[in-house]
Design a protein around this motif. Sequence first.
Motif, PDB file in Angstrom:
ATOM      1  N   THR A   1       6.046 -11.907  -1.080  1.00 25.99           N
ATOM      2  CA  THR A   1       6.383 -11.380  -2.409  1.00 25.99           C
ATOM      3  C   THR A   1       5.680 -10.052  -2.651  1.00 25.99           C
ATOM      4  N   PHE A   2       4.423  -9.968  -2.252  1.00 18.47           N
ATOM      5  CA  PHE A   2       3.678  -8.710  -2.401  1.00 18.47           C
ATOM      6  C   PHE A   2       4.360  -7.578  -1.630  1.00 18.47           C
ATOM      7  N   ALA A   3       4.736  -7.848  -0.379  1.00 21.12           N
ATOM      8  CA  ALA A   3       5.395  -6.826   0.441  1.00 21.12           C
ATOM      9  C   ALA A   3       6.707  -6.383  -0.203  1.00 21.12           C
ATOM     10  N   ASN A   4       7.417  -7.324  -0.795  1.00 22.29           N
ATOM     11  CA  ASN A   4       8.681  -6.987  -1.464  1.00 22.29           C
ATOM     12  C   ASN A   4       8.476  -6.134  -2.719  1.00 22.29           C
ATOM     13  N   SER A   5       7.238  -6.114  -3.236  1.00 24.55           N
ATOM     14  CA  SER A   5       6.956  -5.351  -4.464  1.00 24.55           C
ATOM     15  C   SER A   5       6.588  -3.897  -4.185  1.00 24.55           C
ATOM     16  N   ILE A   6       6.476  -3.523  -2.901  1.00 23.66           N
ATOM     17  CA  ILE A   6       6.132  -2.147  -2.549  1.00 23.66           C
ATOM     18  C   ILE A   6       7.271  -1.216  -2.963  1.00 23.66           C
ATOM     19  N   ASN A   7       6.927  -0.036  -3.491  1.00 20.91           N
ATOM     20  CA  ASN A   7       7.947   0.946  -3.843  1.00 20.91           C
ATOM     21  C   ASN A   7       8.834   1.244  -2.630  1.00 20.91           C
ATOM     22  N   PRO A   8      10.156   1.385  -2.805  1.00 26.18           N
ATOM     23  CA  PRO A   8      11.069   1.592  -1.677  1.00 26.18           C
ATOM     24  C   PRO A   8      10.699   2.779  -0.794  1.00 26.18           C
ATOM     25  N   ASP A   9      10.140   3.827  -1.386  1.00 27.02           N
ATOM     26  CA  ASP A   9       9.762   4.987  -0.577  1.00 27.02           C
ATOM     27  C   ASP A   9       8.304   4.917  -0.126  1.00 27.02           C
ATOM     28  N   GLY A  10       7.718   3.721  -0.237  1.00 23.84           N
ATOM     29  CA  GLY A  10       6.316   3.542   0.117  1.00 23.84           C
ATOM     30  C   GLY A  10       6.112   3.118   1.557  1.00 23.84           C
ATOM     31  N   SER A  11       4.904   2.597   1.840  1.00 21.22           N
ATOM     32  CA  SER A  11       4.577   2.194   3.205  1.00 21.22           C
ATOM     33  C   SER A  11       3.768   0.904   3.210  1.00 21.22           C
ATOM     34  N   LEU A  12       3.991   0.097   4.245  1.00 17.33           N
ATOM     35  CA  LEU A  12       3.231  -1.131   4.476  1.00 17.33           C
ATOM     36  C   LEU A  12       2.460  -0.967   5.779  1.00 17.33           C
ATOM     37  N   ILE A  13       1.153  -0.962   5.684  1.00 14.29           N
ATOM     38  CA  ILE A  13       0.260  -0.862   6.839  1.00 14.29           C
ATOM     39  C   ILE A  13      -0.275  -2.267   7.089  1.00 14.29           C
ATOM     40  N   TYR A  14      -0.146  -2.773   8.315  1.00 10.30           N
ATOM     41  CA  TYR A  14      -0.501  -4.178   8.546  1.00 10.30           C
ATOM     42  C   TYR A  14      -1.160  -4.359   9.910  1.00 10.30           C
ATOM     43  N   TYR A  15      -2.001  -5.406   9.994  1.00  8.90           N
ATOM     44  CA  TYR A  15      -2.700  -5.724  11.235  1.00  8.90           C
ATOM     45  C   TYR A  15      -1.724  -6.390  12.208  1.00  8.90           C
ATOM     46  N   ASP A  16      -1.543  -5.760  13.358  1.00 11.33           N
ATOM     47  CA  ASP A  16      -0.542  -6.207  14.321  1.00 11.33           C
ATOM     48  C   ASP A  16      -0.927  -7.504  15.025  1.00 11.33           C
ATOM     49  N   GLY A  17      -2.203  -7.884  14.951  1.00 16.98           N
ATOM     50  CA  GLY A  17      -2.642  -9.110  15.612  1.00 16.98           C
ATOM     51  C   GLY A  17      -2.352 -10.366  14.817  1.00 16.98           C
ATOM     52  N   ASP A  18      -1.768 -10.232  13.628  1.00 20.02           N
ATOM     53  CA  ASP A  18      -1.466 -11.379  12.779  1.00 20.02           C
ATOM     54  C   ASP A  18       0.025 -11.690  12.848  1.00 20.02           C
ATOM     55  N   GLU A  19       0.351 -12.850  13.372  1.00 21.41           N
ATOM     56  CA  GLU A  19       1.755 -13.230  13.578  1.00 21.41           C
ATOM     57  C   GLU A  19       2.536 -13.255  12.272  1.00 21.41           C
ATOM     58  N   GLU A  20       1.921 -13.763  11.201  1.00 23.82           N
ATOM     59  CA  GLU A  20       2.618 -13.867   9.916  1.00 23.82           C
ATOM     60  C   GLU A  20       2.931 -12.482   9.361  1.00 23.82           C
ATOM     61  N   LEU A  21       1.992 -11.537   9.531  1.00 18.98           N
ATOM     62  CA  LEU A  21       2.233 -10.177   9.056  1.00 18.98           C
ATOM     63  C   LEU A  21       3.338  -9.492   9.856  1.00 18.98           C
ATOM     64  N   ARG A  22       3.406  -9.785  11.141  1.00 18.41           N
ATOM     65  CA  ARG A  22       4.492  -9.215  11.962  1.00 18.41           C
ATOM     66  C   ARG A  22       5.840  -9.717  11.462  1.00 18.41           C
ATOM     67  N   LYS A  23       5.905 -10.983  11.075  1.00 23.45           N
ATOM     68  CA  LYS A  23       7.157 -11.538  10.524  1.00 23.45           C
ATOM     69  C   LYS A  23       7.535 -10.835   9.223  1.00 23.45           C
ATOM     70  N   ILE A  24       6.543 -10.614   8.357  1.00 20.33           N
ATOM     71  CA  ILE A  24       6.810  -9.955   7.075  1.00 20.33           C
ATOM     72  C   ILE A  24       7.302  -8.534   7.306  1.00 20.33           C
ATOM     73  N   ALA A  25       6.621  -7.811   8.195  1.00 17.44           N
ATOM     74  CA  ALA A  25       6.985  -6.412   8.466  1.00 17.44           C
ATOM     75  C   ALA A  25       8.385  -6.312   9.068  1.00 17.44           C
ATOM     76  N   ALA A  26       8.756  -7.307   9.875  1.00 20.09           N
ATOM     77  CA  ALA A  26      10.056  -7.268  10.558  1.00 20.09           C
ATOM     78  C   ALA A  26      11.224  -7.343   9.579  1.00 20.09           C
ATOM     79  N   ARG A  27      10.969  -7.784   8.359  1.00 19.55           N
ATOM     80  CA  ARG A  27      12.039  -7.883   7.353  1.00 19.55           C
ATOM     81  C   ARG A  27      12.521  -6.504   6.899  1.00 19.55           C
ATOM     82  N   PHE A  28      11.670  -5.489   7.064  1.00 16.31           N
ATOM     83  CA  PHE A  28      11.989  -4.159   6.535  1.00 16.31           C
ATOM     84  C   PHE A  28      12.512  -3.262   7.650  1.00 16.31           C
TER      85      PHE A  28
END
Length: 451
Positions: free
Chosen positions: A207-234
């Motif tokens: 939900t937090f990731a979905n709240s990012i402004n459309p022209d914004g950026s999500l910086i995430y730790y690549d070693g976390d499987e759950e974060l990779r799943k979230i990032a893959a949605r965009f």
Amino acid sequence: MRVHFIAIGGSAMHNLAIALHLKGFNVSGSDDEIFEPSKSRLSKHGLLPRNEGWHPELITPDLDAIILGMHARKNNPELLKAQELGLKIFSYPEYLYEQTRDKKRVVIGGSHGKTTTTAMVMHVLKKLGRDFDYMVGAQLEGFDTMVKLTKEAPVAVFEGDEYLSSPIDLTPKFHWYKPHVAMLTGIAWDHMNVFPTWENYTSQFTTFANSINPDGSLIYYDGDEELRKIAARFQTEPKTIAYDTIEHENTNGQTIIKWQGKRYPMEIFGDHNLQNLNGARLVCNELNISDDDFLTAMQSFKGAAKRLQLLEKRDNCNIYLDFAHSPSKLKATVSAMKRQFKNRRLIAVMELHTFSSLNKAFLPQYKRSMVEADIPIVFFNPEVLKHKKLPELDKEDIASAFDQTGLQVITRSNELVEWLKQQSYDNTNLLIMTSGNFSGLDIKQLAKELI
């Protein structure tokens, strides 16, 4: 603007009250109990309530806003009066957003490391003379308050906590901020009393990731499987940027960052800190700060309070204090200490203090989380279980859950102090980990006595 705080004495609340006062607002507040350092800091700014307790007569129609803290209850008489009058009631994260609607918002979240990473970004911005607003969950060296709000600053940097906003607003705090630059450090199940399942907990970060402004950026730790799943949605918006541990070496106990042919000696250490540093670098890139400027500024960063904070040292012994209390934090912090000081014995002492950590169903998450410590100690106070209305635990429950040879479980603070004073600290480091204070111990004074 006239603003009234219900439960003004809280750590975040009193800092926001001071920030608004310094911005020129007319601030009042109430609380049934106010402890240090909130008490002295509110008093210094003329904001300490004259009398403790709740005073509905202070709630009047001419108030522009009520800010409600988590310490208040739903039946709080001041809250009921505000609702009766139809006043606008905010949680503090909601009000932070209201005050920074027109700014570029940077939000750093994650189950662990968010305070440290926020502190890194703030340190660099300050070092480079940038003007910015902020909110961070610990008192930082060089910053008078944990919250700053101004009219002029173009950027706001917030630590993004996933805990609930207020007694009547069950929104996780970081859902309010709608960032332009977001960073997530990792996800490890926490706050079991609010998020009873892994799926329920991880969904808050989606939900937090979905709240990012459309022209914004999500910086995430690549070693976390759950974060990779979230990032893959965009696919294209917001843009996603992965990071890992920055290249470094450990020379004579000091960490040196190796970057684009240059060497930058640092005061911090440990893989987790170096992952946070790399994420903070990318955040600062989004604020038009070069890698060289960032790494040069970071050389003077000593860390946030209670985040591998060096309390005392002598030639062959260091004593550190850390906020670690969840299984993932515990494991990362113990590992960082052991790897940084490979030739020293490590005594690691942790306190089970939070609702999750004292919950028998959650305890197995701690399995072998202190395995790299030479002498692991777990402390808990049975009275805290009664206060939190949790079922009793015994020493065997703890030992079984941690599943670690040589683990000692201690339940009285005086017994813990005596044990620590009997130890030899030659070629030995002591790591103290807690989100509490071991039932009232002065930890800094104890460190002085042990050295």
